[in-house]
Design a protein around this motif. Structure first.
Motif, short mmCIF file in Angstrom:
data_model
loop_
_atom_site.label_atom_id
_atom_site.label_comp_id
_atom_site.label_asym_id
_atom_site.label_seq_id
_atom_site.Cartn_x
_atom_site.Cartn_y
_atom_site.Cartn_z
N GLY A 7 4.96 12.14 -17.90
CA GLY A 7 5.36 10.93 -18.67
C GLY A 7 6.37 10.13 -17.86
O GLY A 7 6.47 9.14 -17.75
N ALA A 8 7.40 11.18 -17.18
CA ALA A 8 8.36 10.68 -16.52
C ALA A 8 8.11 9.82 -15.18
O ALA A 8 8.32 8.57 -14.60
CB ALA A 8 9.61 11.88 -16.06
N GLY A 9 6.87 10.50 -14.66
CA GLY A 9 6.45 9.84 -13.33
C GLY A 9 5.72 8.45 -13.73
O GLY A 9 5.80 7.69 -12.80
N SER A 10 4.83 8.67 -14.77
CA SER A 10 4.17 7.40 -15.12
C SER A 10 5.14 6.09 -15.67
O SER A 10 4.65 5.03 -15.66
CB SER A 10 3.42 7.86 -16.59
N ALA A 11 6.10 6.75 -15.91
CA ALA A 11 6.99 5.66 -16.62
C ALA A 11 7.56 4.62 -15.69
O ALA A 11 7.81 3.26 -15.98
CB ALA A 11 8.56 6.19 -17.35
N LEU A 12 7.66 5.23 -14.34
CA LEU A 12 7.85 4.07 -13.05
C LEU A 12 6.66 3.39 -12.55
O LEU A 12 6.86 2.49 -11.62
CB LEU A 12 8.50 4.87 -12.15
N LEU A 13 5.36 3.59 -13.22
CA LEU A 13 4.47 2.78 -12.57
C LEU A 13 4.30 1.20 -12.90
O LEU A 13 4.10 0.64 -11.78
CB LEU A 13 3.17 3.30 -13.49
N PRO A 14 5.03 0.91 -13.80
CA PRO A 14 5.10 -0.59 -13.87
C PRO A 14 6.10 -1.04 -12.61
O PRO A 14 5.67 -2.27 -11.96
CB PRO A 14 5.69 -1.03 -15.27
N PHE A 15 6.97 -0.27 -12.10
CA PHE A 15 7.92 -0.81 -11.11
C PHE A 15 7.00 -0.81 -9.86
O PHE A 15 7.05 -1.95 -9.04
CB PHE A 15 8.98 0.08 -10.88
N PHE A 37 0.75 -1.30 0.08
CA PHE A 37 0.07 -0.04 -0.05
C PHE A 37 0.77 1.21 0.12
O PHE A 37 0.34 2.38 -0.52
CB PHE A 37 -0.92 0.03 1.22
N THR A 38 1.96 1.07 0.53
CA THR A 38 3.04 2.13 0.66
C THR A 38 3.42 2.50 -1.09
O THR A 38 3.46 3.54 -1.45
CB THR A 38 4.26 2.03 1.38
N GLY A 39 3.40 1.43 -1.69
CA GLY A 39 3.78 1.48 -3.12
C GLY A 39 2.87 2.29 -4.16
O GLY A 39 2.94 2.85 -5.07
N ILE A 40 1.45 1.98 -3.53
CA ILE A 40 0.37 2.52 -4.29
C ILE A 40 0.51 4.16 -4.14
O ILE A 40 0.56 4.78 -5.36
CB ILE A 40 -1.18 2.13 -3.78
N THR A 41 0.79 4.45 -3.11
CA THR A 41 0.88 6.09 -2.82
C THR A 41 2.14 6.52 -3.53
O THR A 41 2.18 7.60 -3.97
CB THR A 41 0.83 6.47 -1.37
N ALA A 42 3.14 5.57 -3.48
CA ALA A 42 4.61 6.18 -4.14
C ALA A 42 4.27 6.01 -5.70
O ALA A 42 4.93 7.00 -6.32
CB ALA A 42 5.46 5.08 -3.60
N ALA A 43 3.16 5.28 -6.22
CA ALA A 43 3.11 5.25 -7.69
C ALA A 43 1.97 6.53 -8.12
O ALA A 43 2.58 7.25 -9.15
CB ALA A 43 2.37 4.09 -8.01
N VAL A 44 1.12 6.71 -7.25
CA VAL A 44 0.16 8.14 -7.49
C VAL A 44 0.95 8.99 -7.42
O VAL A 44 0.71 10.17 -8.21
CB VAL A 44 -0.99 7.95 -6.87
N GLY A 45 1.73 9.42 -6.34
CA GLY A 45 2.65 10.66 -6.17
C GLY A 45 3.21 11.15 -7.29
O GLY A 45 2.86 12.30 -7.64
N PRO A 46 4.15 10.35 -8.11
CA PRO A 46 4.89 11.04 -9.31
C PRO A 46 4.10 11.19 -10.31
O PRO A 46 4.45 12.56 -11.09
CB PRO A 46 5.82 9.83 -9.53
N VAL A 47 2.95 10.80 -10.56
CA VAL A 47 1.97 10.95 -11.78
C VAL A 47 1.35 12.24 -11.68
O VAL A 47 1.24 13.13 -12.24
CB VAL A 47 1.19 9.76 -11.98
#
Length: 497
Positions: free
Chosen positions: A288-296, A130-140
């Motif tokens: 785009g750069a923030g979204s690029a890390l979404l798969p990670f 769940f920490t990963g979810i917020t870390a994913a949404v944050g950069p986008v």
């Protein structure tokens, strides 16, 4: 929930600010070394004071210190957004690091205080996911705000999370302390480790600009090394050290932290230079750069709870060897990437493999550290492991930056030497070499000249980026070796089989 939100503040800050760095560099006309200090001032105080943060939580109450950290972090985030100069931003980031140092160790300590050892692995896995979810949404979200509004939103995005964390934390979180008596706070140790890390980091960030022969460079390096050696001596003799060296008598604890040092150095250096590559060289937007890390992040979320149970099923050694090996392959896949090419055939495969490797590693690594230390040292053990991971990223950005500068400058000199351009045009570019891919091209030039200069700068950055990725892959392989040597093959073993 509170542990997840608390960790998310720190994770989001790191990923969002990485994406915003090119905009910050452009807004202030700063050099790459100044951009590094935007990251390093935060990481320096976070890494140095995490150990104190864990001890403070054990002594005065984990909830109390956790809430104090959230207040400092949120206010400092507002201060970052109000900064009018790069120096003010760096100072506000340092205060933000202090707040994070109080906040981060408490998140895992709260989990350890709530769940028994038999359920802790799965709980930590859930926390990671769940920490990963917020870390994913944050950069986008942060990238979108940077693209459409201003870089200041990279810091303001922390404020709603901080306020929500305070509201829930005050009402819902029970207080807990260590049962044992905690002695005096080790302020001397905290000061020495801060000076030590700052001296080493300053030397490697400024060496490409001033040269190793400059007094501030070799002087700060000497002071930094001396302070770190004195820190170890003080910790060995202190009655209540911030770094209890006796914890490292446990092979699992030692191996897990050695793995953390090398693997998180590789990851920290990569996550600093990857957004610069995506935005300044490949032409991605901040979104785009923030979204690029979404798969990670998505892979880590999907696999985190499963990975958290691997220690219970197979012991710690297997996932802690396999994970870094897979991560090393991910780092290596970044190395062949050049200028151009579609995302799906260049960055995407490397990001997915890296995400898989980190997914296998993170939850078992954290579980191993916490179980090796025991409940009485929960806050301190969490602080030590988090401090090592942050110190690893802190040192990596400085050391990798030095390697990047050397490779960039060598390639740029070669590229410019092949171009038949006026001397004043060449000198304009060379004078800005400290900005790396952020160099501003001379105006009023022919389109072919501008294209040639752009290619030379981009190719030079990619050359340095490849070197950084290969160093990261090597460090990841070494971390797998550390796990094989130190970590027991089955739960309950005291030595590798």
């Amino acid at each position: 929930m509170v542990a997840i939100l608390g960790s998310s503040l720190a994770f989001i800050d790191g990923t969002v600010v990485n994406v915003a760095l090119p905009a910050i560099q452009q807004a202030f006309g700063s050099t790459t070394s100044e951009a590094q200090w935007v990251m390093e001032s935060y990481a320096l105080f976070l890494a140095s004071l995490l150990l104190v943060g864990g001890v403070l939580g054990d002594r005065f109450g984990r909830k109390r210190i956790f809430i104090l950290g959230a207040i400092v972090f949120t206010l400092a985030s507002i201060g970052c957004s109000l900064s009018m100069t790069i120096g003010a931003l760096i100072a506000a980031r340092a205060i933000q690091g202090v707040g994070a140092a109080l906040l981060v160790p408490g998140s895992l300590a709260l989990i350890s205080a709530t769940y028994p050892a038999s359920e802790r692995g799965a709980a930590i896995g859930t926390w990671s996911g769940f920490t990963g979810i917020t870390a994913a949404v944050g950069p986008v979200i942060g990238g979108f705000l940077v693209d459409h509004y201003a870089w200041t939103w990279a810091f303001l995005v922390n404020v709603p999370l901080g306020l929500l964390l305070l509201a829930i934390g005050v009402v819902k979180v029970p207080e807990s302390k260590a049962n044992k008596t905690v002695g005096q706070i080790d302020y001397l140790g905290a000061g020495l480790v801060t000076i030590g890390l700052a001296g080493v980091v300053y030397a490697f960030i400024e060496a490409p600009n001033q040269g190793w022969g400059a007094l501030p460079v070799y002087g700060s390096l000497a002071i930094g090394i001396a302070a770190m050696l004195l820190f170890i001596r003080v910790e060995a003799r202190a009655m209540s050290p911030m770094l209890p060296l006796q914890l490292f008598r446990d092979r699992s604890f030692t191996g897990a932290n050695l793995l953390t040092l090398m693997l998180y150095a590789a990851l920290g250096g990569t996550l600093f230079f990857l957004p610069l590559n995506l935005i300044q060289v490949q032409g991605y937007s901040a979104t785009g750069a923030g979204s690029a890390l979404l798969p990670f992040i998505a892979i880590m979320f999907i696999l985190s709870r499963w990975a958290g149970g691997l220690v219970d099923r197979f012991g710690a050694r297997l996932p802690l060897v396999l994970g870094p090996l897979v991560a090393a392959a991910g780092f290596a896949l970044f190395a062949p990437i050049s200028v151009g090419g579609g995302y799906w055939t260049t960055f995407f495969p490397a990001i997915c493999v890296l995400g898989l490797g980190m997914s296998i590693t993170v939850a078992p690594l954290t579980t191993t550290v916490m179980n090796a230390a025991g409940m009485e040292w929960a806050g301190t053990a969490s602080g030590i492991n988090n401090a090592i991971s942050r110190a690893a990223a802190l040192l990596a950005i400085a050391l990798f930056g030095f390697a990047m500068n050397m490779a960039f400058n060598a390639r740029l000199d070669a590229e410019l030497g092949r171009l038949d351009l006026p001397a004043d045009v060449i000198s304009t570019v060379v004078a800005q070499r400290q900005k790396l891919a952020g160099i501003s091209l001379p105006g009023h030039q022919a389109e072919a000249t501008t294209a040639a200069l752009k290619h030379a700068i981009d190719a030079s950055f990619v050359s340095g980026f490849r070197l950084v990725m290969l160093i990261s892959a090597a460090l990841s392989l070494l971390s797998a070796g550390a796990a094989w040597f130190f970590i027991p093959g089955k739960a309950g073993d005291s030595s590798p089989e």
